[in-house]
Design an enzyme around this catalytic site. Structure first.
Site, PDB file in Angstrom:
ATOM      1  N   GLY A 142       5.468   6.361  -0.762  1.00 12.39           N
ATOM      2  CA  GLY A 142       5.390   5.445   0.438  1.00 12.39           C
ATOM      3  C   GLY A 142       5.947   6.031   1.593  1.00 12.39           C
ATOM      4  O   GLY A 142       5.066   5.591   2.707  1.00 12.39           O
ATOM      5  N   THR A 172       6.140  -1.949   4.122  1.00 16.26           N
ATOM      6  CA  THR A 172       4.988  -1.764   3.916  1.00 16.26           C
ATOM      7  C   THR A 172       4.362  -0.608   3.372  1.00 16.26           C
ATOM      8  O   THR A 172       3.466  -0.390   2.525  1.00 16.26           O
ATOM      9  CB  THR A 172       3.792  -2.038   5.205  1.00 16.26           C
ATOM     10  OG1 THR A 172       4.205  -1.168   6.249  1.00 16.26           O
ATOM     11  CG2 THR A 172       3.980  -3.472   5.705  1.00 16.26           C
ATOM     12  N   CYS A 173       5.478   0.618   3.511  1.00 15.72           N
ATOM     13  CA  CYS A 173       5.021   1.738   2.867  1.00 15.72           C
ATOM     14  C   CYS A 173       5.231   1.741   1.269  1.00 15.72           C
ATOM     15  O   CYS A 173       4.615   2.540   0.668  1.00 15.72           O
ATOM     16  CB  CYS A 173       6.089   2.913   3.621  1.00 15.72           C
ATOM     17  SG  CYS A 173       7.764   2.287   3.333  1.00 15.72           S
ATOM     18  N   PHE A 174       6.003   0.666   1.039  1.00 10.77           N
ATOM     19  CA  PHE A 174       6.131   0.486  -0.494  1.00 10.77           C
ATOM     20  C   PHE A 174       5.614  -0.808  -1.147  1.00 10.77           C
ATOM     21  O   PHE A 174       5.670  -0.948  -2.364  1.00 10.77           O
ATOM     22  CB  PHE A 174       7.712   0.637  -0.895  1.00 10.77           C
ATOM     23  CG  PHE A 174       8.480   1.820  -0.489  1.00 10.77           C
ATOM     24  CD1 PHE A 174       8.021   2.790  -1.590  1.00 10.77           C
ATOM     25  CD2 PHE A 174       9.177   1.935   0.279  1.00 10.77           C
ATOM     26  CE1 PHE A 174       8.748   4.235  -1.270  1.00 10.77           C
ATOM     27  CE2 PHE A 174       9.923   3.376   0.608  1.00 10.77           C
ATOM     28  CZ  PHE A 174       9.658   4.326  -0.204  1.00 10.77           C
TER      29      PHE A 174
END
Length: 458
Positions: A156, A425-427
């Site tokens: 992530g 958004t990274c996850f």
């Protein structure tokens, strides 16, 4: 027939005929890819079983290799995507970059200051070998004092780093590309060069020019349609460029600045100008991008795709979002589950109240990309997730027993109607308050996604 044409015993005339016919076939196919004129599935071989073809590839059979080299478009697109992913996996296994029961892959750790993300990222990534770049890279963010940020990178944080650094690199304000806006998804001219199409004798720079500079293309085509004496315009076979405030003259042919453009040579002038803008002017930047890309992704892996197909491979599918597929592959946390009333409201709002454009905005809000993954959400990594939250992002410490129980039993200290949905958004994580009314959820979600800005990368 393909094998006989390309066999070692084939004569020069036979090979010449084959390459000529194949060239014109690919011209038709690539034109159809840009603007469809043939019926759907027209190019597919119905008698060709992909499973048999893949078995032949594993055994290094000549027929399968030639099909993939010369006419890959006879194989369904989905099967070629699966084949590409299989090739990537095999490469990782070969390099020892895949987790096995007996060994763990080598992990490269990099430390990045957020205030100098581009500089730190460039400095640390450029020192890595090609094999290390293909492997697992873990990112640790620190502040200017060197204090670690919270967060353990399980893909992530690296995804966040990748999104942010590419956004900075392609920012026109940085002027790395001399004012040429190169966006992801990539322009079709760049994809064609990435695939090596510009080496073909059938390649036309004029056809690709609109994807680089549509206004310049219009001006060139107006010269072609000019009814009067073109020499009255005072053009020569040269191009004047403003470089850092100085006018630099580029001759399109030796002595070009003294050769006037006439009605007789105007078509040649158009092609020379298109070639200059598409290749000569941006040669070093394009070569650097292609060299970097090919150091990670082998050229033969992507040659089985057309330029639009490669675009989808890089940037996600341009098909409408399949909500049933998304729902099927969604993971819930914090007390939410598929039968929770807020989750039922959410899927109903997305299906019946939101337009296709708003659904794309919703997907971008959560994942940073408005397009679904190629072949469906089963391939989205990390998986699409929704978590019930009760506090603001700066107070959110993840799931606790209390938050889970409150999510299940809808026990709230106060109505969360004033809070907006947020995302990581990274996850690929949507953080959703436990709203008491469907109308509040619809209003807050619509506002949140309309305020979102992000970067498009599949």
């Amino acid at each position: 027939p393909l094998c006989s044409f390309c066999s070692e015993n084939a004569r020069g005339e036979t090979l010449e005929l084959f390459h000529s016919v194949h060239g014109w076939l690919m011209v038709l196919y690539e034109r159809d890819c840009r603007r469809r004129f043939a019926p759907e599935d027209h190019w597919l071989r119905k008698d060709l079983k992909p499973s048999v073809l893949f078995q032949e590839l594993d055994k290094d059979k000549k027929r399968a290799q030639l099909l993939l080299q010369y006419i890959p478009h006879v194989i369904p697109h989905k099967n070629r995507v699966l084949l590409f992913r299989n090739m990537v996996t095999k490469e990782k296994e070969k390099l020892g970059l895949v987790e096995t029961s007996s060994a763990s892959p080598h992990v490269t750790h990099i430390t990045i200051r957020r205030s100098r993300m581009l500089e730190d990222g460039y400095e640390q990534l450029r020192q890595l070998s090609q094999n290390a770049m293909k492997g697992v890279i873990r990112v640790k963010f620190v502040n200017d004092l060197g204090v670690d940020e919270a967060g353990i990178d399980q893909d992530g944080v690296f995804k966040e780093f990748l999104e942010e650094i590419i956004k900075k690199v392609f920012d026109p304000a940085l002027n790395l590309f001399k004012g040429i806006v190169v966006d992801v998804p990539f322009a079709s001219f760049f994809l064609s060069q990435l695939l090596g199409h510009h080496h073909s004798v059938f390649y036309s720079s004029v056809d690709e020019l609109p994807s680089l500079d549509s206004e310049f293309y219009k001006n060139l085509t107006s010269i072609k349609r000019y009814d009067g004496d073109i020499s009255d315009l005072g053009l020569t076979l040269s191009y004047d460029e403003d470089v850092m405030g100085q006018l630099v003259c580029h001759e399109l042919v030796p002595g070009g600045k003294t050769i006037p453009v006439t009605n007789e040579n105007k078509i040649s002038y158009i092609h020379l100008m298109a070639h200059f803008r598409m290749h000569t002017q941006i040669k070093s930047q394009t070569a650097a991008l292609i060299s970097g890309f090919r150091s990670i992704i082998k050229p033969e892996w992507i040659r089985m795709f057309s330029a639009p197909e490669l675009q989808r491979l890089i940037s996600g599918d341009n098909a409408e979002i399949d909500l049933e597929d998304l729902k099927k592959h969604t993971v819930y946390y914090g007390g939410f589950h598929g039968s929770h009333r807020v989750i039922i409201w959410l899927w109903d709002i997305l299906a019946n109240d939101f337009s296709p454009e708003e659904r794309a905005m919703f997907l971008k809000f959560v994942t940073s990309c408005s397009r679904p993954p190629l072949l469906g959400f089963a391939y989205l990594k990390p998986p699409f997730s929704i978590r019930c939250v009760e506090v603001s992002d700066d107070q959110d410490t993840g799931d606790t027993l209390g938050s889970v129980l409150r999510g299940f039993f809808t026990i709230r200290k106060k109505e969360p109607g004033g809070r907006l949905p947020t995302s990581s958004t990274c996850f690929n994580l949507l953080k959703l308050p436990n709203y008491s009314k469907k109308s509040i959820l619809r209003e807050k979600l619509r506002y949140a996604i309309s305020m979102n800005t992000g970067f498009e990368l599949s």
